[in-house]
Scaffold this motif. Structure first.
Motif, PDB file in Angstrom:
ATOM      1  N   LYS A  61      30.908  44.174  25.601  1.00 42.96           N
ATOM      2  CA  LYS A  61      32.094  43.341  25.367  1.00 42.96           C
ATOM      3  C   LYS A  61      33.353  44.015  25.908  1.00 42.96           C
ATOM      4  CE  LYS A  61      34.677  41.091  21.705  1.00 42.96           C
ATOM      5  NZ  LYS A  61      34.863  40.921  20.270  1.00 42.96           N
ATOM      6  N   GLN A  62      33.450  45.321  25.699  1.00 46.58           N
ATOM      7  CA  GLN A  62      34.610  46.066  26.186  1.00 46.58           C
ATOM      8  C   GLN A  62      34.680  46.034  27.711  1.00 46.58           C
ATOM      9  OE1 GLN A  62      34.595  50.221  25.148  1.00 46.58           O
ATOM     10  NE2 GLN A  62      36.809  50.405  25.450  1.00 46.58           N
ATOM     11  N   TRP A  63      33.539  46.217  28.390  1.00 45.90           N
ATOM     12  CA  TRP A  63      33.514  46.171  29.849  1.00 45.90           C
ATOM     13  C   TRP A  63      33.873  44.787  30.370  1.00 45.90           C
ATOM     14  CZ3 TRP A  63      33.591  49.308  33.896  1.00 45.90           C
ATOM     15  CH2 TRP A  63      33.376  50.657  33.668  1.00 45.90           C
ATOM     16  N   LEU A  64      33.360  43.752  29.723  1.00 47.64           N
ATOM     17  CA  LEU A  64      33.702  42.386  30.140  1.00 47.64           C
ATOM     18  C   LEU A  64      35.197  42.120  29.972  1.00 47.64           C
ATOM     19  CD1 LEU A  64      30.639  40.420  28.719  1.00 47.64           C
ATOM     20  CD2 LEU A  64      31.213  40.802  31.137  1.00 47.64           C
ATOM     21  N   THR A  65      35.756  42.614  28.879  1.00 49.93           N
ATOM     22  CA  THR A  65      37.196  42.472  28.653  1.00 49.93           C
ATOM     23  C   THR A  65      37.986  43.231  29.707  1.00 49.93           C
ATOM     24  OG1 THR A  65      36.828  42.252  26.283  1.00 49.93           O
ATOM     25  CG2 THR A  65      39.059  42.840  26.979  1.00 49.93           C
ATOM     26  N   ASN A  66      37.568  44.450  30.017  1.00 42.75           N
ATOM     27  CA  ASN A  66      38.250  45.250  31.043  1.00 42.75           C
ATOM     28  C   ASN A  66      38.181  44.564  32.405  1.00 42.75           C
ATOM     29  OD1 ASN A  66      38.911  47.193  29.180  1.00 42.75           O
ATOM     30  ND2 ASN A  66      37.245  48.569  29.731  1.00 42.75           N
ATOM     31  N   GLN A  67      37.011  44.041  32.759  1.00 46.71           N
ATOM     32  CA  GLN A  67      36.871  43.346  34.030  1.00 46.71           C
ATOM     33  C   GLN A  67      37.749  42.103  34.079  1.00 46.71           C
ATOM     34  OE1 GLN A  67      32.616  42.812  34.320  1.00 46.71           O
ATOM     35  NE2 GLN A  67      32.344  44.753  35.407  1.00 46.71           N
ATOM     36  N   SER A  68      37.837  41.401  32.975  1.00 43.34           N
ATOM     37  CA  SER A  68      38.701  40.219  32.907  1.00 43.34           C
ATOM     38  C   SER A  68      40.165  40.594  33.097  1.00 43.34           C
ATOM     39  CB  SER A  68      38.495  39.518  31.570  1.00 43.34           C
ATOM     40  OG  SER A  68      39.389  38.449  31.424  1.00 43.34           O
ATOM     41  N   HIS A  69      40.579  41.676  32.469  1.00 42.68           N
ATOM     42  CA  HIS A  69      41.974  42.132  32.592  1.00 42.68           C
ATOM     43  C   HIS A  69      42.290  42.571  34.022  1.00 42.68           C
ATOM     44  CE1 HIS A  69      42.462  43.073  28.012  1.00 42.68           C
ATOM     45  NE2 HIS A  69      42.358  41.785  28.271  1.00 42.68           N
ATOM     46  N   VAL A  70      41.334  43.226  34.666  1.00 45.54           N
ATOM     47  CA  VAL A  70      41.544  43.655  36.047  1.00 45.54           C
ATOM     48  C   VAL A  70      41.671  42.440  36.964  1.00 45.54           C
ATOM     49  CG1 VAL A  70      40.459  44.809  38.018  1.00 45.54           C
ATOM     50  CG2 VAL A  70      40.493  45.924  35.789  1.00 45.54           C
ATOM     51  N   LYS A  71      40.820  41.438  36.769  1.00 48.37           N
ATOM     52  CA  LYS A  71      40.914  40.211  37.572  1.00 48.37           C
ATOM     53  C   LYS A  71      42.265  39.530  37.372  1.00 48.37           C
ATOM     54  CE  LYS A  71      35.977  39.310  37.787  1.00 48.37           C
ATOM     55  NZ  LYS A  71      34.876  38.446  37.363  1.00 48.37           N
ATOM     56  N   GLU A  72      42.730  39.469  36.133  1.00 50.65           N
ATOM     57  CA  GLU A  72      44.043  38.890  35.860  1.00 50.65           C
ATOM     58  C   GLU A  72      45.154  39.676  36.550  1.00 50.65           C
ATOM     59  OE1 GLU A  72      44.616  38.597  31.644  1.00 50.65           O
ATOM     60  OE2 GLU A  72      42.899  37.266  31.388  1.00 50.65           O
ATOM     61  N   ALA A  73      45.047  40.992  36.545  1.00 50.59           N
ATOM     62  CA  ALA A  73      46.064  41.833  37.190  1.00 50.59           C
ATOM     63  C   ALA A  73      46.077  41.615  38.701  1.00 50.59           C
ATOM     64  CB  ALA A  73      45.812  43.303  36.867  1.00 50.59           C
ATOM     65  N   ILE A  74      44.899  41.463  39.296  1.00 47.79           N
ATOM     66  CA  ILE A  74      44.825  41.226  40.737  1.00 47.79           C
ATOM     67  C   ILE A  74      45.419  39.866  41.072  1.00 47.79           C
ATOM     68  CG2 ILE A  74      43.227  40.852  42.658  1.00 47.79           C
ATOM     69  CD1 ILE A  74      41.430  42.988  41.336  1.00 47.79           C
ATOM     70  N   ILE A  75      45.111  38.857  40.260  1.00 51.43           N
ATOM     71  CA  ILE A  75      45.681  37.522  40.482  1.00 51.43           C
ATOM     72  C   ILE A  75      47.198  37.571  40.334  1.00 51.43           C
ATOM     73  CG2 ILE A  75      45.817  35.199  39.513  1.00 51.43           C
ATOM     74  CD1 ILE A  75      42.805  35.491  38.828  1.00 51.43           C
ATOM     75  N   TYR A  76      47.675  38.311  39.335  1.00 56.31           N
ATOM     76  CA  TYR A  76      49.116  38.443  39.140  1.00 56.31           C
ATOM     77  C   TYR A  76      49.775  39.158  40.317  1.00 56.31           C
ATOM     78  CZ  TYR A  76      53.548  39.626  36.944  1.00 56.31           C
ATOM     79  OH  TYR A  76      54.883  39.764  36.669  1.00 56.31           O
ATOM     80  N   GLN A  77      49.119  40.179  40.846  1.00 55.79           N
ATOM     81  CA  GLN A  77      49.685  40.964  41.941  1.00 55.79           C
ATOM     82  C   GLN A  77      49.652  40.217  43.267  1.00 55.79           C
ATOM     83  OE1 GLN A  77      47.867  44.819  42.418  1.00 55.79           O
ATOM     84  NE2 GLN A  77      49.118  45.332  44.196  1.00 55.79           N
ATOM     85  N   PHE A  78      48.546  39.506  43.555  1.00 54.35           N
ATOM     86  CA  PHE A  78      48.357  38.924  44.885  1.00 54.35           C
ATOM     87  C   PHE A  78      48.461  37.402  44.934  1.00 54.35           C
ATOM     88  CE2 PHE A  78      46.096  43.000  45.031  1.00 54.35           C
ATOM     89  CZ  PHE A  78      46.789  43.586  46.080  1.00 54.35           C
ATOM     90  N   GLY A  79      48.561  36.757  43.797  1.00 61.52           N
ATOM     91  CA  GLY A  79      48.758  35.310  43.782  1.00 61.52           C
ATOM     92  C   GLY A  79      47.495  34.543  43.412  1.00 61.52           C
ATOM     93  N   ILE A  80      47.702  33.326  42.944  1.00 59.14           N
ATOM     94  CA  ILE A  80      46.616  32.494  42.438  1.00 59.14           C
ATOM     95  C   ILE A  80      45.841  31.793  43.551  1.00 59.14           C
ATOM     96  CG2 ILE A  80      48.019  30.428  42.085  1.00 59.14           C
ATOM     97  CD1 ILE A  80      45.407  31.611  39.616  1.00 59.14           C
ATOM     98  N   GLU A  81      46.495  31.533  44.669  1.00 61.45           N
ATOM     99  CA  GLU A  81      45.848  30.816  45.757  1.00 61.45           C
ATOM    100  C   GLU A  81      44.703  31.634  46.337  1.00 61.45           C
ATOM    101  OE1 GLU A  81      47.062  28.972  50.077  1.00 61.45           O
ATOM    102  OE2 GLU A  81      48.616  29.256  48.578  1.00 61.45           O
ATOM    103  N   ASP A  82      43.512  31.041  46.419  1.00 57.32           N
ATOM    104  CA  ASP A  82      42.299  31.700  46.929  1.00 57.32           C
ATOM    105  C   ASP A  82      42.001  32.995  46.176  1.00 57.32           C
ATOM    106  OD1 ASP A  82      41.986  29.705  48.889  1.00 57.32           O
ATOM    107  OD2 ASP A  82      43.287  30.796  50.281  1.00 57.32           O
ATOM    108  N   PHE A  83      42.171  32.970  44.860  1.00 57.09           N
ATOM    109  CA  PHE A  83      42.029  34.199  44.089  1.00 57.09           C
ATOM    110  C   PHE A  83      40.614  34.766  44.116  1.00 57.09           C
ATOM    111  CE2 PHE A  83      40.990  31.057  40.886  1.00 57.09           C
ATOM    112  CZ  PHE A  83      39.997  31.649  40.128  1.00 57.09           C
TER     113      PHE A  83
END
Length: 119
Positions: free
Chosen positions: A46-68
């Motif tokens: 569960k912790q790893w899934l949460t960490n992976q989710s947070h990293v994906k959100e950070a990448i989307i925030y940094q690089f944009g939602i289009e073609d995420f």
């Protein structure tokens, strides 16, 4: 009782100055590519899934939602950035990596070629 902290500096003891180095340490790509094993404890999974989710959100925030999805795939394909002690190399390499993940492949290619020729 008086406690003396270290020895006193005197003239001629060749005191050295330490210069901080500009380095980066970004393990987000490793976090995304880590395979969650079936034999792990449920809390760890569960912790790893949460960490992976947070990293994906950070990448989307940094690089944009289009073609995420493509941006996340490009980010993980690049892997962890290599270490370098050349200060400007870190800056230029980060720009090349950011251009690639953003989908600016031609700009990333030109930047990478320039970086290779520079160093």
């Amino acid at each position: 009782m008086k406690v003396e902290i270290g020895r006193q500096r005197v003239d001629g003891d060749d005191s050295r100055r330490f210069t901080p180095a500009a380095i980066t340490f970004d393990t987000r790509a490793h976090t995304l590519t880590t395979e969650i094993k079936d034999d792990w404890e449920e809390q760890i999974k569960k912790q790893w899934l949460t960490n992976q989710s947070h990293v994906k959100e950070a990448i989307i925030y940094q690089f944009g939602i289009e073609d995420f999805e493509q941006k996340i795939r490009d980010f993980t394909d690049l892997g962890v950035a290599p270490w370098s002690v050349v200060a400007l190399h870190n800056v230029y390499l980060a720009q090349v990596r950011n251009a690639f993940v953003s989908g600016s492949y031609y700009s990333a290619l030109l930047g990478a070629c320039g970086l290779v020729n520079e160093y």
